[in-house]
Every structure is written in C-alpha cells, then in structure tokens.
Design an enzyme around this catalytic site. Sequence first.
Site, PDB file in Angstrom:
ATOM      1  N   THR A 113      36.015  34.131  43.740  1.00 61.78           N
ATOM      2  CA  THR A 113      36.228  32.887  42.998  1.00 61.78           C
ATOM      3  C   THR A 113      36.208  33.150  41.491  1.00 61.78           C
ATOM      4  O   THR A 113      36.912  32.513  40.724  1.00 61.78           O
ATOM      5  CB  THR A 113      35.131  31.859  43.348  1.00 61.78           C
ATOM      6  OG1 THR A 113      34.996  31.778  44.761  1.00 61.78           O
ATOM      7  CG2 THR A 113      35.455  30.488  42.788  1.00 61.78           C
ATOM      8  N   ARG A 150      32.260  40.672  42.206  1.00 59.37           N
ATOM      9  CA  ARG A 150      30.795  40.662  42.189  1.00 59.37           C
ATOM     10  C   ARG A 150      30.260  41.508  43.327  1.00 59.37           C
ATOM     11  O   ARG A 150      30.680  41.362  44.467  1.00 59.37           O
ATOM     12  CB  ARG A 150      30.265  39.242  42.310  1.00 59.37           C
ATOM     13  CG  ARG A 150      30.578  38.454  41.058  1.00 59.37           C
ATOM     14  CD  ARG A 150      29.954  37.085  41.045  1.00 59.37           C
ATOM     15  NE  ARG A 150      30.487  36.351  39.907  1.00 59.37           N
ATOM     16  CZ  ARG A 150      30.281  35.061  39.689  1.00 59.37           C
ATOM     17  NH1 ARG A 150      29.551  34.352  40.528  1.00 59.37           N
ATOM     18  NH2 ARG A 150      30.794  34.474  38.632  1.00 59.37           N
ATOM     19  N   SER A 204      26.970  35.572  36.962  1.00 59.29           N
ATOM     20  CA  SER A 204      26.638  34.158  36.802  1.00 59.29           C
ATOM     21  C   SER A 204      25.240  33.790  37.284  1.00 59.29           C
ATOM     22  O   SER A 204      24.257  34.312  36.792  1.00 59.29           O
ATOM     23  CB  SER A 204      27.706  33.343  37.516  1.00 59.29           C
ATOM     24  OG  SER A 204      27.561  31.994  37.200  1.00 59.29           O
ATOM     25  N   HIS A 205      25.181  32.926  38.292  1.00 60.87           N
ATOM     26  CA  HIS A 205      23.897  32.399  38.761  1.00 60.87           C
ATOM     27  C   HIS A 205      23.211  33.321  39.755  1.00 60.87           C
ATOM     28  O   HIS A 205      22.122  33.014  40.225  1.00 60.87           O
ATOM     29  CB  HIS A 205      24.142  31.045  39.420  1.00 60.87           C
ATOM     30  CG  HIS A 205      25.172  31.135  40.510  1.00 60.87           C
ATOM     31  ND1 HIS A 205      26.497  31.368  40.238  1.00 60.87           N
ATOM     32  CD2 HIS A 205      25.059  31.088  41.843  1.00 60.87           C
ATOM     33  CE1 HIS A 205      27.167  31.439  41.375  1.00 60.87           C
ATOM     34  NE2 HIS A 205      26.321  31.271  42.368  1.00 60.87           N
ATOM     35  N   ASP A 259      22.963  28.461  33.470  1.00 63.01           N
ATOM     36  CA  ASP A 259      22.863  29.584  34.404  1.00 63.01           C
ATOM     37  C   ASP A 259      22.924  30.927  33.682  1.00 63.01           C
ATOM     38  O   ASP A 259      22.909  30.984  32.451  1.00 63.01           O
ATOM     39  CB  ASP A 259      23.954  29.479  35.476  1.00 63.01           C
ATOM     40  CG  ASP A 259      25.348  29.719  34.906  1.00 63.01           C
ATOM     41  OD1 ASP A 259      25.549  29.457  33.704  1.00 63.01           O
ATOM     42  OD2 ASP A 259      26.226  30.163  35.661  1.00 63.01           O
ATOM     43  N   ASP A 271      25.212  33.102  32.915  1.00 64.44           N
ATOM     44  CA  ASP A 271      26.224  33.370  31.892  1.00 64.44           C
ATOM     45  C   ASP A 271      26.563  32.152  31.035  1.00 64.44           C
ATOM     46  O   ASP A 271      27.513  32.189  30.251  1.00 64.44           O
ATOM     47  CB  ASP A 271      27.497  33.931  32.537  1.00 64.44           C
ATOM     48  CG  ASP A 271      28.134  32.970  33.523  1.00 64.44           C
ATOM     49  OD1 ASP A 271      27.402  32.176  34.140  1.00 64.44           O
ATOM     50  OD2 ASP A 271      29.362  33.007  33.687  1.00 64.44           O
ATOM     51  N   ASP A 308      27.692  29.044  31.714  1.00 64.07           N
ATOM     52  CA  ASP A 308      28.797  28.109  31.929  1.00 64.07           C
ATOM     53  C   ASP A 308      28.422  26.910  32.798  1.00 64.07           C
ATOM     54  O   ASP A 308      29.205  25.972  32.915  1.00 64.07           O
ATOM     55  CB  ASP A 308      30.059  28.824  32.449  1.00 64.07           C
ATOM     56  CG  ASP A 308      29.823  29.594  33.727  1.00 64.07           C
ATOM     57  OD1 ASP A 308      28.691  29.576  34.245  1.00 64.07           O
ATOM     58  OD2 ASP A 308      30.779  30.231  34.212  1.00 64.07           O
ATOM     59  N   ARG A 309      27.239  26.943  33.407  1.00 64.59           N
ATOM     60  CA  ARG A 309      26.837  25.798  34.237  1.00 64.59           C
ATOM     61  C   ARG A 309      25.810  24.934  33.508  1.00 64.59           C
ATOM     62  O   ARG A 309      25.183  25.389  32.554  1.00 64.59           O
ATOM     63  CB  ARG A 309      26.202  26.279  35.541  1.00 64.59           C
ATOM     64  CG  ARG A 309      27.152  27.047  36.406  1.00 64.59           C
ATOM     65  CD  ARG A 309      26.533  27.298  37.765  1.00 64.59           C
ATOM     66  NE  ARG A 309      27.474  28.019  38.604  1.00 64.59           N
ATOM     67  CZ  ARG A 309      27.440  28.034  39.922  1.00 64.59           C
ATOM     68  NH1 ARG A 309      26.475  27.390  40.557  1.00 64.59           N
ATOM     69  NH2 ARG A 309      28.336  28.696  40.614  1.00 64.59           N
ATOM     70  N   GLU A 347      33.380  20.664  38.160  1.00 63.65           N
ATOM     71  CA  GLU A 347      33.158  21.087  39.534  1.00 63.65           C
ATOM     72  C   GLU A 347      31.791  20.605  39.981  1.00 63.65           C
ATOM     73  O   GLU A 347      30.852  20.549  39.179  1.00 63.65           O
ATOM     74  CB  GLU A 347      33.196  22.606  39.630  1.00 63.65           C
ATOM     75  CG  GLU A 347      34.544  23.213  39.323  1.00 63.65           C
ATOM     76  CD  GLU A 347      34.585  24.677  39.746  1.00 63.65           C
ATOM     77  OE1 GLU A 347      35.012  24.949  40.870  1.00 63.65           O
ATOM     78  OE2 GLU A 347      34.166  25.543  38.953  1.00 63.65           O
ATOM     79  N   SER A 352      29.666  22.162  41.439  1.00 57.55           N
ATOM     80  CA  SER A 352      28.693  23.242  41.353  1.00 57.55           C
ATOM     81  C   SER A 352      28.062  23.346  39.965  1.00 57.55           C
ATOM     82  O   SER A 352      27.718  24.429  39.526  1.00 57.55           O
ATOM     83  CB  SER A 352      29.386  24.549  41.700  1.00 57.55           C
ATOM     84  OG  SER A 352      30.511  24.741  40.852  1.00 57.55           O
ATOM     85  N   LYS A 389      34.133  26.717  31.964  1.00 56.53           N
ATOM     86  CA  LYS A 389      33.159  25.646  31.951  1.00 56.53           C
ATOM     87  C   LYS A 389      32.082  26.020  30.942  1.00 56.53           C
ATOM     88  O   LYS A 389      31.944  27.186  30.590  1.00 56.53           O
ATOM     89  CB  LYS A 389      32.592  25.400  33.341  1.00 56.53           C
ATOM     90  CG  LYS A 389      32.030  26.612  34.074  1.00 56.53           C
ATOM     91  CD  LYS A 389      31.771  26.226  35.520  1.00 56.53           C
ATOM     92  CE  LYS A 389      30.976  27.273  36.276  1.00 56.53           C
ATOM     93  NZ  LYS A 389      31.847  28.274  36.925  1.00 56.53           N
TER      94      LYS A 389
HETATM   95  C1  VG1 Z   1      30.950  28.962  43.074  1.00 55.35           C
HETATM   96  C2  VG1 Z   1      31.171  27.483  42.864  1.00 55.35           C
HETATM   97  C3  VG1 Z   1      32.439  27.259  42.062  1.00 55.35           C
HETATM   98  C4  VG1 Z   1      32.358  28.035  40.741  1.00 55.35           C
HETATM   99  C5  VG1 Z   1      32.085  29.500  41.028  1.00 55.35           C
HETATM  100  C6  VG1 Z   1      31.883  30.309  39.780  1.00 55.35           C
HETATM  101  O1  VG1 Z   1      32.011  29.504  43.824  1.00 55.35           O
HETATM  102  O2  VG1 Z   1      31.249  26.811  44.090  1.00 55.35           O
HETATM  103  O3  VG1 Z   1      32.599  25.888  41.850  1.00 55.35           O
HETATM  104  O4  VG1 Z   1      33.558  27.928  40.028  1.00 55.35           O
HETATM  105  O5  VG1 Z   1      30.894  29.616  41.819  1.00 55.35           O
HETATM  106  O6  VG1 Z   1      30.865  29.791  38.992  1.00 55.35           O
HETATM  107  P1  VG1 Z   1      31.902  29.780  45.403  1.00 55.35           P
HETATM  108  O7  VG1 Z   1      33.185  30.455  45.765  1.00 55.35           O
HETATM  109  O8  VG1 Z   1      30.685  30.634  45.605  1.00 55.35           O
HETATM  110  O9  VG1 Z   1      31.728  28.450  46.045  1.00 55.35           O
HETATM  111  V1  VG1 Z   1      29.881  30.831  38.136  1.00 55.35           V
HETATM  112  O10 VG1 Z   1      28.935  29.890  37.110  1.00 55.35           O
HETATM  113  O11 VG1 Z   1      29.256  31.691  39.385  1.00 55.35           O
HETATM  114  O12 VG1 Z   1      30.924  31.791  37.255  1.00 55.35           O
HETATM  115 CO    CO Z   2      28.148  30.884  35.629  1.00 54.45          CO
END
Ligand code: VG1
Ligand code: CO
Length: 542
Positions: free
Chosen positions: A17, A21, A112-113, A276, A278, A280-281, A362, A364, A375
């Site tokens: 996504t 990773r 990210s998270h 989070d 990085d 962006d959340r 989103e 999330s 984001k």
């Molecule tokens: C998750 C979230 C999605 C977001 C992505 C990256 O993806 O659901 O909405 O864009 O993380 O966010 P997934 O495929 O695990 O549902 V971040 O802050 O991890 O860059």
């Molecule tokens: Co993130």
Amino acid sequence: MIKTVSTTPYADQKPGTSGLRKKVPEFQRPNYAENFIQSIFDSLEGYQGKCLVIGGDGRYYNRDVIQKAIKMAAANGFGKVMVGKGGILSTPAASHIIRKYKAFGGIILSASHNPGGPTEDFGIKYNIGNGGPAPEKITDAIYERSKVIDSYKISDFPDINLDRIAREDIGGMIVSVIDPVEDYAALMEELFDFGAIRNLISLGFRLCFDAMSAVTGPYAKEIFEIRLGAPDGSVRNFLPLPDFGGHHPDPNLVHCKELYDEMMGDDAPDFGAASDGDGDRNLIIGKGIYVTPSDSLAILAANANLAPGYSHGIAGIARSMPTSGAADRVAEKRGIGMYETPTGWKFFGNLLDAGMATICGEESSGTGSNHVREKDGLWAVLLWLNILAVRGESVVDIVTQHWATYGRNYYSRHDYEGVDTDAANGLIAALREKLPTLPGTKYGDLTVSAADDFAYHDPVDKSVSQHQGIRILFEGGSRVVFRLSGTGTTGATLRVYIERYEPDPTRHNIETQEALADLITAAQEIADIKGRTGRDAPTVIT
Ligand code: VG1
Ligand code: CO
C-alpha cells in the site's frame, strides 16, 4: 569512484500500500536495500543532474540506508541530494521539500506506524516530482525490475556527516543537509491562523500532543510550543528514538490508551492529539470525545474555510473506499465533487494535481490537502486548532452539531492481525466467489442490497485498479467492507470496516460497537471469520 556491483535478485520486493516494508533483518540481507533502490532508479527516466530528496522517520537502520541511497544517487547521476539533518524528514515534510525545491523525486525511509528496532520493521518508498507516492505504474515497474536486477551502481566516498547543516560537493554531486522542520513549519504558518491559535492557547486552552517518540517530535515542539506558545511539556515523547521507546508508533486507541484515558478523565485537557512513526497520521481526541478519522475528515472539510489557506472554499473531497460516507454528505450539501478511491494515498495524487479534490482522507487516521501530496498529521491537528480558535466551541460541541446537521455515520474497523496468509487469502477468495449470490440474502434483520469487488477507474489518467476490497451493502445504506492489509510484515491482516448511517439526532449517543452489533455479527457470518481464521474476536478495534 563509481563501482558497479553485481547482485542477484530477490523475489519479494513488491511494494505494498505504501512502499516496500519488511523486517530489519530481511532488509539487512546482502544487497537487499541496494537492489530495491537501484530498481527504483532503473524504473525512472530523465533524472540525470536533478535533485533527489532523502529522509526518514529516524527508525533503526534509517541512517545506514540513507548513506547507501546518497552514494547510489551519486553513482547513478543525480546532480544533488537534499537530506534532512539526522536523516530526519517526516513524510509530509519530505513531500513539501520535493515540491518546494522542484526535486525530481524523493526516497522516504519509513514503515510508518509499524514498530521499529533491530528485529522490527523498516521500509523504503519512492515519491515522484509532485511530492506524492509513486503511482502503481511506477511501483509495478520497480517490482518487475527487482525480479531481474543483476547489478547496482554505488560511489565509494566516505559517509556523509548527517548531523550538521551543510552543503558539500561530493564527486560532482551536491549533498545538502537541511533543517527538516523550517520549510514545513513555514508552510503551516501560511495555511493557518497562528495568531488566533496563539490567542486561544494564551487564554488557557490546554492541548496535549503525543509524538510517540517518532518523527513529529521536533516539528511539534517547534510549532506548538515555540511558535504557538503552548506551555513546555504540551508535546510529549518528542525525541525521535530508533525503536520508538519500544512502542508501536500507531496513533490509535490501543497504542495511545494513556492519552485517551487522560482525555476522558475529569481534569482532561481541551484537546489531545498524536501522530505516527512518519508523521502522516493523526489522532484527534477532544475533552471526553474521540473523533473517528472519518468524522474528522467530514468536519475538517465542512469547516476548512475558517482557515486562511482554504478561505476560498474547497473544490472537492476524496476519501478511500473503506472510509465512511460522512464526508459525502458534506460534499453533497456544498455541491462540490466527491471521489472514492482505493486505500493508499497514492490514489489521491491525480485528483489533487487536477484540482478536483482539495481535502482527502482515509479511515486509518490519514487526512491531508493539496498543500502537499501525502497525508499530514500535524496539518490535521492545526486545522482542528484553527477551527476551534475561530468557532470558540469545544470539540464535543462541534462534533455533535455536525452530526445533527448531516446525520451520524457510526463507524468502526476490526483488524485481525497475524492471521495465516493462506487462510486470509482463502477467506477473500471465497467471498469473491459468493458475491453474485449475496444480493437479497438476509442476515438477521439485514438484507444485502448489493455486493462487489471494488475497482477504481481513475478519472484523470484513466488507469484501472482492480480488487481493492469486497463491499457488501445492505438495504438502508449500511455496509461492511473486507480487505487484506498491504502494509503488514507478519502473516496477513484482515480488515473489516463496518458502517451504519443514522439520521436521527435522538439516536446519536449509542456506543459505537453497540450501534453496529448486528452488522458485526453479519460480517463474521458472511466471511466465516472464525471458521477460516480460527479467531473469535479482532486484535484491534478502532
Ligand atoms: C494502511 C491503511 C491505509 C494507509 C496505509 C499507509 O494500509 O489502511 O489507509 O494509506 O496503511 O499508511 P493497509 O494496506 O495496511 O490497510 V502509513 O501511515 O502506514 O504510510
Ligand atoms: Co504513516
């Protein structure tokens, strides 16, 4: 001197996504990061002599990969690299730097998270010249290249000192180590009424921001405490740590439980927020009320005109398909465009570039606008503060008035983490097979009205993205959505998104899980979650 190193391909470098990773030990396999970075460069054209932005969220292995990326950029012919001091750049700040300095693109190092540390997660993502994540056309090309790559190029100059702001010429390429915060903070000052927010804070409004020992710490300290005058200590866990202090830098109600409990307590601050790994959340909690990301998107879109950067109104709203329809009601009332995209920020880029959408979000915990192409956690916090300062009302009042005007979309996401991959794939395949037979089927009092496998037709570049989530719609407008995560690194994560629309204000105070109980049961039954995964209950509920 430039070296060409021979290598053998890895079969597992398919970006998910949001980039590639993996666990750190997987990234530490011989040439693993180098292969992927060279595959990125090999999938691009026309970058000779141009600028590449590099930065990351400060997690374990960040500095090592930054050094490799700089040396490989030099060997591949980039003319300049801009890198954040300490190897730090939040994802939205990296997006801004790419745009502001008209860089060719950027490499963002983050998972990210996901947790960080020697045995935890790491990630690499490529962003294009508009500042946004590479579209599927490019990520597909990177993956194809990674499967056949047989060599990479790297310069053999010594490591760059990342801990001081400087500009050096290294073998014909400029390396500029920049302040990671300055440009970003200046952009926020342009978009928001810092005077009004400063005034609100000086009148005793209490805010509390948890940086979760991740990348937003230095940004939040500068913006909230120094520029906006919040008392020392308003920003917590502000020092970015390679292992995030052992926590998941995921701003949800599980990993921010302490903040949540405090915000629900008697002496709660007026406003609580977190971001989070990085940056962006965002997590938004008012005194006594958690604001779901889907509601937050709708409320921010409905009130954005109160901030100077959006005073002329917004052109349109975009949301990922699993995000609740709360924002749709705002768009409808305002007569502005509404777009539904697959999960992942990369799908918003075209809409933002084309001026069709101004605000995107989103479920999330991701919200952002056309100011960058990612984001942006602090942006969302600042827009909330700007709205609170102008309206002079509490978060709970603003949220309840919003529901009264537009109706309430009860919403929750249930995650089943670490599920066996074959079982998860089997569950989705079985659902897909069942789709044509579902309409008309009853689950308790619920009747399925439609069911499909979401496909997105990009209105700008006309590309089509298939299999973006199974949607099951019920008569009356409720729905459940099933999809598998594309960011996890262990087994599979099944995400179940549940939503019910309630127009009646006398029914806006039901506990969320209770309001969704019949849909939750239906979802478990339709997908046979227990039978296929062995799980009785989700791991995380947000
Ligand atoms: C998750 C979230 C999605 C977001 C992505 C990256 O993806 O659901 O909405 O864009 O993380 O966010 P997934 O495929 O695990 O549902 V971040 O802050 O991890 O860059
Ligand atoms: Co993130």
